[in-house]
Design an enzyme around this catalytic site. Structure first.
Site, PDB file in Angstrom:
ATOM      1  N   CYS A  42     -10.816 -12.905 -27.178  1.00  0.00           N
ATOM      2  CA  CYS A  42     -10.349 -12.553 -27.731  1.00  0.00           C
ATOM      3  C   CYS A  42     -11.667 -11.961 -28.418  1.00  0.00           C
ATOM      4  O   CYS A  42     -12.764 -11.921 -28.008  1.00  0.00           O
ATOM      5  CB  CYS A  42      -9.911 -13.966 -28.462  1.00  0.00           C
ATOM      6  SG  CYS A  42      -9.047 -15.041 -27.756  1.00  0.00           S
ATOM      7  N   TYR A 101     -21.177  -8.219 -18.360  1.00  0.00           N
ATOM      8  CA  TYR A 101     -19.447  -7.549 -18.037  1.00  0.00           C
ATOM      9  C   TYR A 101     -18.882  -7.392 -19.341  1.00  0.00           C
ATOM     10  O   TYR A 101     -18.275  -6.675 -19.758  1.00  0.00           O
ATOM     11  CB  TYR A 101     -19.234  -8.331 -16.791  1.00  0.00           C
ATOM     12  CG  TYR A 101     -17.383  -8.332 -17.144  1.00  0.00           C
ATOM     13  CD1 TYR A 101     -16.895  -6.522 -16.168  1.00  0.00           C
ATOM     14  CD2 TYR A 101     -16.374  -8.662 -17.300  1.00  0.00           C
ATOM     15  CE1 TYR A 101     -15.709  -7.069 -15.992  1.00  0.00           C
ATOM     16  CE2 TYR A 101     -14.644  -8.340 -16.886  1.00  0.00           C
ATOM     17  CZ  TYR A 101     -14.177  -7.388 -16.586  1.00  0.00           C
ATOM     18  OH  TYR A 101     -13.339  -6.857 -16.181  1.00  0.00           O
ATOM     19  N   ASN A 121     -12.656 -16.794 -32.289  1.00  0.00           N
ATOM     20  CA  ASN A 121     -12.875 -15.965 -30.311  1.00  0.00           C
ATOM     21  C   ASN A 121     -13.468 -17.298 -29.657  1.00  0.00           C
ATOM     22  O   ASN A 121     -14.619 -17.971 -30.217  1.00  0.00           O
ATOM     23  CB  ASN A 121     -13.785 -15.555 -30.247  1.00  0.00           C
ATOM     24  CG  ASN A 121     -14.503 -14.836 -28.753  1.00  0.00           C
ATOM     25  OD1 ASN A 121     -15.549 -14.451 -28.881  1.00  0.00           O
ATOM     26  ND2 ASN A 121     -14.027 -14.652 -27.855  1.00  0.00           N
ATOM     27  N   GLY A 122     -13.168 -17.906 -28.373  1.00  0.00           N
ATOM     28  CA  GLY A 122     -13.447 -18.895 -27.940  1.00  0.00           C
ATOM     29  C   GLY A 122     -12.766 -20.396 -28.020  1.00  0.00           C
ATOM     30  O   GLY A 122     -11.955 -20.433 -27.348  1.00  0.00           O
ATOM     31  N   GLY A 170      -8.975  -8.719 -25.538  1.00  0.00           N
ATOM     32  CA  GLY A 170      -7.869  -8.583 -25.682  1.00  0.00           C
ATOM     33  C   GLY A 170      -6.842  -8.109 -26.103  1.00  0.00           C
ATOM     34  O   GLY A 170      -6.776  -7.590 -27.017  1.00  0.00           O
TER      35      GLY A 170
END
Ligand code: SF4
Length: 493
Positions: free
Chosen positions: A24, A266, A126-127, A50
């Site tokens: 996300c 990454y 997000n998370g 996402g």
């Protein structure tokens, strides 16, 4: 050496199945007449975080307007009528990553929205909340009825039950009951609100576009709209933006920062930066560290595209070995590829990558990739490079061995599927059929992000997937709940 982990019968593109996946991205803007259109652009820049679902909720200070759908940003927010329907001077947007096909549900597409006692409230995350399941079970026992399976919905239920007088009081009361690694963007009719987890594990940056404020998971979302980066939102910081400007507070317990080091390796786009470190430069520096730690006698350095490119450049520079694009990536491969037979499945490996034979034939090759997760990709890439005539293949990895799963918002296979959890580096080298295999050390990685070394007593980053040192309590996991393996309540944001 053959092994079931490396010879899986995958029904998805094998290259997509062998990476950790960020789950996300969020974007928000306050104080601009084109809020929704700018949010759509920001979400475009964050598409890598996402791809399953995308949504925008806007407000004109009186009403809310929403558009949420499964699919990519471009499929939904390039339509003029959609953007025109999202009126107002503020908006939040969200890109969601699907962990498995079974979790594809429209109801999970964010931002979520609820009509509360105090009015409408939109929320994108997000998370991951590491005690969401435990809290959810308590809420269900008290009569709460959930619409979606995302952990984010727990926040809305806790806010509905909170006693605080204002939206902010209720949000703070809710978040004090939750543990996890998250960045939240919320919106009431009058306010854009941002919250970053107390350790700042997940990213969130603040910028300006003229008089407007913008917030996003990464700075690349600012570049696309011409916004200026101001700063990272601090760990545990709560930001409120409304007609009075920006107010910042720290209502949660102060804790040392533990930003996700894998964002540098990454997840993040290479043109983003965090904490004043450019992601691209960090990746190059990891390559240099790797070349110092694990040199190889070789004729050419070849990245596994695209994520291995900056580290391969750094490796080549440091080692004084020519860099070449010896593997070419096809950018137009969909995620799903169902192969009818073994023969066709084998050919399918070349869907996404193909060796550039003229650059590789007769040469000793250093292959640089960012990580080995299950090892399926590495094995096939090595095979491909050998088939193209390489005399030797030395694999170099720009992260330490991934030995542990992530519970902080990143889709990771369970630990028993992680090659580095099961096998030594020597065994892994045999399995992927490389002449040698080396990973950057944890201290080498820390040096690349500007630290002298990892401080074992108080690590400067979250590096749990390499060390097993989890900075945020794993309450649900400790209660033996199947986080990361169950579609009922799993990380959705
Ligand atoms: S466990 Fe790994 S991927 Fe997850 S937040 Fe920590 S460093 Fe990032």
């Amino acid at each position: 050496m053959s092994h079931p982990l490396l010879d899986q019968d995958m029904t998805t593109n094998p290259f997509d199945d062998d990476k950790l996946r960020e789950e996300c991205g969020v974007f928000g803007i306050y104080g601009h007449e084109d809020a929704a259109a700018l949010t759509a652009l920001g979400l475009h820049a964050l598409q890598h975080r996402g791809q399953e679902g995308t949504g925008i909720i806007s407000s004109d200070g009186d009403k809310f307007f929403a558009h949420r759908a499964l699919g990519h940003v471009g499929e939904h927010f390039s339509k003029e009528d959609v953007i025109k329907g999202l009126k107002g001077h503020m908006a939040i947007g969200h890109n969601r990553y699907a962990t498995t096909g079974g979790s594809s549900q429209q109801a999970n597409v964010q931002p979520l929205f609820a009509e509360m006692e105090f009015g409408g409230f939109a929320l994108g995350q997000n998370g991951n909340l590491t005690n969401a399941l435990t809290v959810r079970q308590q809420l269900v026992r008290r009569g709460s009825i959930f619409q979606a399976t995302t952990d984010t919905e727990v926040i809305i239920h806790l806010m509905a039950l909170a006693r605080g007088a204002s939206v902010i009081d209720r949000l703070v009361e809710a978040m004090r009951q939750l543990e996890g690694a998250y960045s939240l963007l919320c919106m009431s009719k009058e306010q854009l609100i941002a919250v970053r987890d107390p350790m700042g594990v997940r990213p969130l940056v603040l910028g300006r576009l003229g008089d407007a404020y913008v917030l996003a998971s990464e700075t690349c979302a600012f570049d696309i709209i011409g916004a200026e980066y101001e700063r990272d939102v601090e760990p545990g910081e709560l930001i409120i933006i409304d007609q009075n400007g920006l107010q910042s507070s720290r209502p949660f317990n102060d804790q040392p920062s533990r930003f996700c080091v894998f964002e540098y390796v990454y997840f993040a786009r290479p043109d983003s930066f965090f904490q004043n470190h450019a992601v691209y430069e960090v990746r190059k520096q990891i390559g240099r560290e790797l070349a110092k730690e694990a040199p190889a006698l070789a004729d050419v350095v070849v990245p596994v595209p695209d994520s291995g490119v900056p580290s391969a450049i750094g490796f080549a520079e440091q080692a004084g070995i020519p860099f070449d694009l010896g593997i070419i990536r096809n950018h137009y491969v969909g995620r799903t590829f169902i192969e009818p037979t073994d023969e066709i499945r084998h050919l399918g490996v070349k869907l996404k990558h193909n060796a550039n034979r003229r650059l590789i034939e007769g040469k000793r090759v250093v292959l640089v990739d960012d990580s080995i997760v299950r090892g399926t990709t590495s094995k096939k890439i090595v095979e491909m490079v050998r088939a193209a005539g390489a005399k030797a293949v030395h694999m170099r990895i720009s992260s330490p061995p991934t030995t542990h799963s992530c519970f902080y918002g990143v889709d990771t296979p369970s630990q028993d599927k992680l090659l580095a959890h099961q096998y030594s580096i020597k065994e892994m080298a045999e399995m992927i059929n490389a002449d040698s295999l080396s990973f950057v050390s944890i201290d080498g990685l820390y040096r690349a992000v500007g630290e002298a070394k990892r401080n074992g007593d108080a690590p400067q980053f979250c590096d749990a997937c390499f060390t097993g040192d989890y900075p945020v309590r794993l309450t649900d996991k400790a209660a033996n709940e199947p986080i990361g393996t169950d579609d009922k309540v799993r990380k959705q944001a």
